[in-house]
Write a protein that holds these residues in place. Structure first.
Motif, PDB file in Angstrom:
ATOM      1  N   ARG A 133       5.019   3.167  10.180  1.00 40.74           N
ATOM      2  CA  ARG A 133       3.939   3.022   9.188  1.00 40.74           C
ATOM      3  C   ARG A 133       4.059   4.157   8.188  1.00 40.74           C
ATOM      4  O   ARG A 133       4.113   5.313   8.563  1.00 40.74           O
ATOM      5  CB  ARG A 133       2.571   3.061   9.866  1.00 40.74           C
ATOM      6  CG  ARG A 133       2.316   1.972  10.904  1.00 40.74           C
ATOM      7  CD  ARG A 133       1.782   0.685  10.315  1.00 40.74           C
ATOM      8  NE  ARG A 133       0.809   0.871   9.279  1.00 40.74           N
ATOM      9  CZ  ARG A 133      -0.509   0.780   9.448  1.00 40.74           C
ATOM     10  NH1 ARG A 133      -1.018   0.519  10.620  1.00 40.74           N
ATOM     11  NH2 ARG A 133      -1.319   0.938   8.417  1.00 40.74           N
ATOM     12  N   GLU A 134       4.078   3.824   6.918  1.00 44.66           N
ATOM     13  CA  GLU A 134       4.295   4.849   5.894  1.00 44.66           C
ATOM     14  C   GLU A 134       3.010   5.492   5.381  1.00 44.66           C
ATOM     15  O   GLU A 134       3.062   6.326   4.484  1.00 44.66           O
ATOM     16  CB  GLU A 134       5.122   4.298   4.735  1.00 44.66           C
ATOM     17  CG  GLU A 134       4.534   3.142   3.994  1.00 44.66           C
ATOM     18  CD  GLU A 134       4.981   1.784   4.518  1.00 44.66           C
ATOM     19  OE1 GLU A 134       4.620   0.794   3.881  1.00 44.66           O
ATOM     20  OE2 GLU A 134       5.657   1.695   5.551  1.00 44.66           O
ATOM     21  N   THR A 135       1.864   5.163   5.983  1.00 48.34           N
ATOM     22  CA  THR A 135       0.587   5.667   5.475  1.00 48.34           C
ATOM     23  C   THR A 135       0.506   7.189   5.430  1.00 48.34           C
ATOM     24  O   THR A 135      -0.108   7.733   4.529  1.00 48.34           O
ATOM     25  CB  THR A 135      -0.594   5.110   6.293  1.00 48.34           C
ATOM     26  OG1 THR A 135      -0.306   5.267   7.683  1.00 48.34           O
ATOM     27  CG2 THR A 135      -0.851   3.648   5.985  1.00 48.34           C
ATOM     28  N   ASN A 136       1.113   7.893   6.371  1.00 47.43           N
ATOM     29  CA  ASN A 136       1.062   9.361   6.387  1.00 47.43           C
ATOM     30  C   ASN A 136       2.309   9.994   5.774  1.00 47.43           C
ATOM     31  O   ASN A 136       2.529  11.190   5.928  1.00 47.43           O
ATOM     32  CB  ASN A 136       0.888   9.886   7.814  1.00 47.43           C
ATOM     33  CG  ASN A 136      -0.452   9.500   8.407  1.00 47.43           C
ATOM     34  OD1 ASN A 136      -1.402   9.206   7.684  1.00 47.43           O
ATOM     35  ND2 ASN A 136      -0.538   9.486   9.725  1.00 47.43           N
ATOM     36  N   LEU A 137       3.139   9.213   5.121  1.00 47.39           N
ATOM     37  CA  LEU A 137       4.385   9.728   4.568  1.00 47.39           C
ATOM     38  C   LEU A 137       4.339   9.764   3.043  1.00 47.39           C
ATOM     39  O   LEU A 137       3.804   8.851   2.412  1.00 47.39           O
ATOM     40  CB  LEU A 137       5.570   8.844   5.000  1.00 47.39           C
ATOM     41  CG  LEU A 137       5.867   8.770   6.495  1.00 47.39           C
ATOM     42  CD1 LEU A 137       6.951   7.736   6.757  1.00 47.39           C
ATOM     43  CD2 LEU A 137       6.274  10.129   7.032  1.00 47.39           C
ATOM     44  N   ILE A 148      13.829  10.041   2.291  1.00 48.21           N
ATOM     45  CA  ILE A 148      14.688  10.809   3.198  1.00 48.21           C
ATOM     46  C   ILE A 148      14.931  10.035   4.491  1.00 48.21           C
ATOM     47  O   ILE A 148      16.056   9.975   4.989  1.00 48.21           O
ATOM     48  CB  ILE A 148      14.081  12.200   3.492  1.00 48.21           C
ATOM     49  CG1 ILE A 148      14.175  13.067   2.231  1.00 48.21           C
ATOM     50  CG2 ILE A 148      14.761  12.871   4.682  1.00 48.21           C
ATOM     51  CD1 ILE A 148      13.349  14.350   2.295  1.00 48.21           C
ATOM     52  N   LEU A 149      13.869   9.416   5.042  1.00 49.41           N
ATOM     53  CA  LEU A 149      14.020   8.665   6.293  1.00 49.41           C
ATOM     54  C   LEU A 149      14.887   7.425   6.138  1.00 49.41           C
ATOM     55  O   LEU A 149      15.569   7.030   7.079  1.00 49.41           O
ATOM     56  CB  LEU A 149      12.653   8.270   6.851  1.00 49.41           C
ATOM     57  CG  LEU A 149      11.907   9.360   7.620  1.00 49.41           C
ATOM     58  CD1 LEU A 149      10.489   8.900   7.955  1.00 49.41           C
ATOM     59  CD2 LEU A 149      12.656   9.739   8.883  1.00 49.41           C
ATOM     60  N   ILE A 150      14.860   6.804   4.983  1.00 47.51           N
ATOM     61  CA  ILE A 150      15.743   5.650   4.756  1.00 47.51           C
ATOM     62  C   ILE A 150      17.158   6.148   4.487  1.00 47.51           C
ATOM     63  O   ILE A 150      18.112   5.642   5.056  1.00 47.51           O
ATOM     64  CB  ILE A 150      15.220   4.758   3.612  1.00 47.51           C
ATOM     65  CG1 ILE A 150      13.913   4.091   4.048  1.00 47.51           C
ATOM     66  CG2 ILE A 150      16.266   3.710   3.223  1.00 47.51           C
ATOM     67  CD1 ILE A 150      13.207   3.302   2.970  1.00 47.51           C
ATOM     68  N   GLY A 182       9.699  -1.871   4.296  1.00 44.50           N
ATOM     69  CA  GLY A 182      10.308  -3.150   3.957  1.00 44.50           C
ATOM     70  C   GLY A 182      11.804  -3.099   3.691  1.00 44.50           C
ATOM     71  O   GLY A 182      12.388  -4.086   3.238  1.00 44.50           O
ATOM     72  N   TYR A 183      12.459  -1.969   4.012  1.00 46.06           N
ATOM     73  CA  TYR A 183      13.882  -1.809   3.691  1.00 46.06           C
ATOM     74  C   TYR A 183      14.750  -2.877   4.358  1.00 46.06           C
ATOM     75  O   TYR A 183      15.606  -3.483   3.717  1.00 46.06           O
ATOM     76  CB  TYR A 183      14.380  -0.407   4.086  1.00 46.06           C
ATOM     77  CG  TYR A 183      15.860  -0.247   3.829  1.00 46.06           C
ATOM     78  CD1 TYR A 183      16.322   0.042   2.551  1.00 46.06           C
ATOM     79  CD2 TYR A 183      16.799  -0.435   4.831  1.00 46.06           C
ATOM     80  CE1 TYR A 183      17.680   0.155   2.284  1.00 46.06           C
ATOM     81  CE2 TYR A 183      18.156  -0.329   4.581  1.00 46.06           C
ATOM     82  CZ  TYR A 183      18.587  -0.035   3.308  1.00 46.06           C
ATOM     83  OH  TYR A 183      19.930   0.056   3.054  1.00 46.06           O
ATOM     84  N   ARG A 184      14.559  -3.082   5.657  1.00 45.08           N
ATOM     85  CA  ARG A 184      15.416  -4.036   6.388  1.00 45.08           C
ATOM     86  C   ARG A 184      15.275  -5.452   5.833  1.00 45.08           C
ATOM     87  O   ARG A 184      16.269  -6.164   5.674  1.00 45.08           O
ATOM     88  CB  ARG A 184      15.086  -4.047   7.885  1.00 45.08           C
ATOM     89  CG  ARG A 184      15.380  -2.760   8.586  1.00 45.08           C
ATOM     90  CD  ARG A 184      16.836  -2.657   8.931  1.00 45.08           C
ATOM     91  NE  ARG A 184      17.072  -1.399   9.636  1.00 45.08           N
ATOM     92  CZ  ARG A 184      18.124  -0.646   9.469  1.00 45.08           C
ATOM     93  NH1 ARG A 184      19.083  -1.012   8.663  1.00 45.08           N
ATOM     94  NH2 ARG A 184      18.266   0.469  10.123  1.00 45.08           N
ATOM     95  N   VAL A 221       3.333   9.995  12.460  1.00 46.85           N
ATOM     96  CA  VAL A 221       3.290   8.606  11.998  1.00 46.85           C
ATOM     97  C   VAL A 221       2.903   7.676  13.136  1.00 46.85           C
ATOM     98  O   VAL A 221       3.027   8.021  14.306  1.00 46.85           O
ATOM     99  CB  VAL A 221       4.656   8.150  11.433  1.00 46.85           C
ATOM    100  CG1 VAL A 221       5.015   8.919  10.183  1.00 46.85           C
ATOM    101  CG2 VAL A 221       5.751   8.269  12.462  1.00 46.85           C
ATOM    102  N   ASP A 222       2.441   6.505  12.760  1.00 47.36           N
ATOM    103  CA  ASP A 222       2.191   5.446  13.726  1.00 47.36           C
ATOM    104  C   ASP A 222       3.379   4.501  13.700  1.00 47.36           C
ATOM    105  O   ASP A 222       4.004   4.306  12.652  1.00 47.36           O
ATOM    106  CB  ASP A 222       0.917   4.674  13.379  1.00 47.36           C
ATOM    107  CG  ASP A 222      -0.343   5.494  13.616  1.00 47.36           C
ATOM    108  OD1 ASP A 222      -0.371   6.281  14.580  1.00 47.36           O
ATOM    109  OD2 ASP A 222      -1.296   5.346  12.828  1.00 47.36           O
ATOM    110  N   ILE A 223       3.679   3.923  14.843  1.00 45.68           N
ATOM    111  CA  ILE A 223       4.778   2.977  14.973  1.00 45.68           C
ATOM    112  C   ILE A 223       4.197   1.649  15.444  1.00 45.68           C
ATOM    113  O   ILE A 223       3.523   1.594  16.465  1.00 45.68           O
ATOM    114  CB  ILE A 223       5.830   3.455  16.006  1.00 45.68           C
ATOM    115  CG1 ILE A 223       6.311   4.873  15.728  1.00 45.68           C
ATOM    116  CG2 ILE A 223       6.983   2.458  16.102  1.00 45.68           C
ATOM    117  CD1 ILE A 223       7.019   5.074  14.419  1.00 45.68           C
TER     118      ILE A 223
END
Length: 166
Positions: free
Chosen positions: A46-50, A57-59, A95-97, A19-21
């Motif tokens: 960045r969620e583009t590759n997820l 799962i990451l959240i 956009g979770y936070r 992923v990109d950060i």
């Protein structure tokens, strides 16, 4: 900021995720939080590759995995740093936070209105310690109310009530 970005990218690569950060200095994204001398950065995955499943799962349930990653980032990146060189990191995904911040603000305002209407204290449950701090900060602007935490983790709750006039 660069250290945080590289650390998070490496952590996720070690987890098998490419992923990109994006990293940016915090500028009133959460303007009600107490300002301090220390720099604050947002590290956005960045969620583009997820896949949607990987994002979920990451959240984690109620943001628990994202909170754990953020806790690790703050602990590890500030380890052996001088006080004045320490920074605060917020890890964001999908956009979770931002959404959760708005939810917490609405909960705090609803609790304040309920306390003012009925005069009885209100308990807000299911908040992390960071979220309880946000509510304490939100409600500081209401001089007629006070907040405190009650109980022990993991059953610690935030209480809102009319301020005592002692």
């Amino acid at each position: 900021m660069k250290r945080g970005q590289e650390w998070l990218k490496t952590l996720l690569q070690l987890s098998g995720l490419s992923v990109d950060i994006e990293a940016e200095k915090e500028t009133n994204l959460t303007q009600d939080e107490e300002s301090s001398e220390q720099d604050s950065y947002w590290l956005t995955i960045r969620e583009t590759n997820l896949s949607p499943e990987q994002i979920e799962i990451l959240i984690g349930p109620d943001g628990s995995v994202l909170d754990a990653i953020q806790y690790l980032a703050n602990s590890i990146l500030n380890l052996s740093q001088q006080q004045e060189e320490q920074a605060s990191y917020t890890v964001e995904l999908n956009g979770y936070r931002i959404r959760r911040y708005a939810e917490i603000r609405a909960m705090a305002e609803a609790a304040a209105e309920q306390v003012r209407s009925f005069g009885q204290e209100v308990e807000i449950k299911s908040l992390s310690s960071a979220e309880r701090r946000q509510v304490h900060t939100f409600l500081k602007e209401f001089g007629d109310l006070e907040t405190f935490s009650r109980g022990k983790e993991p059953h610690r709750h935030l209480v809102v009530r009319i301020a005592s006039t002692e």
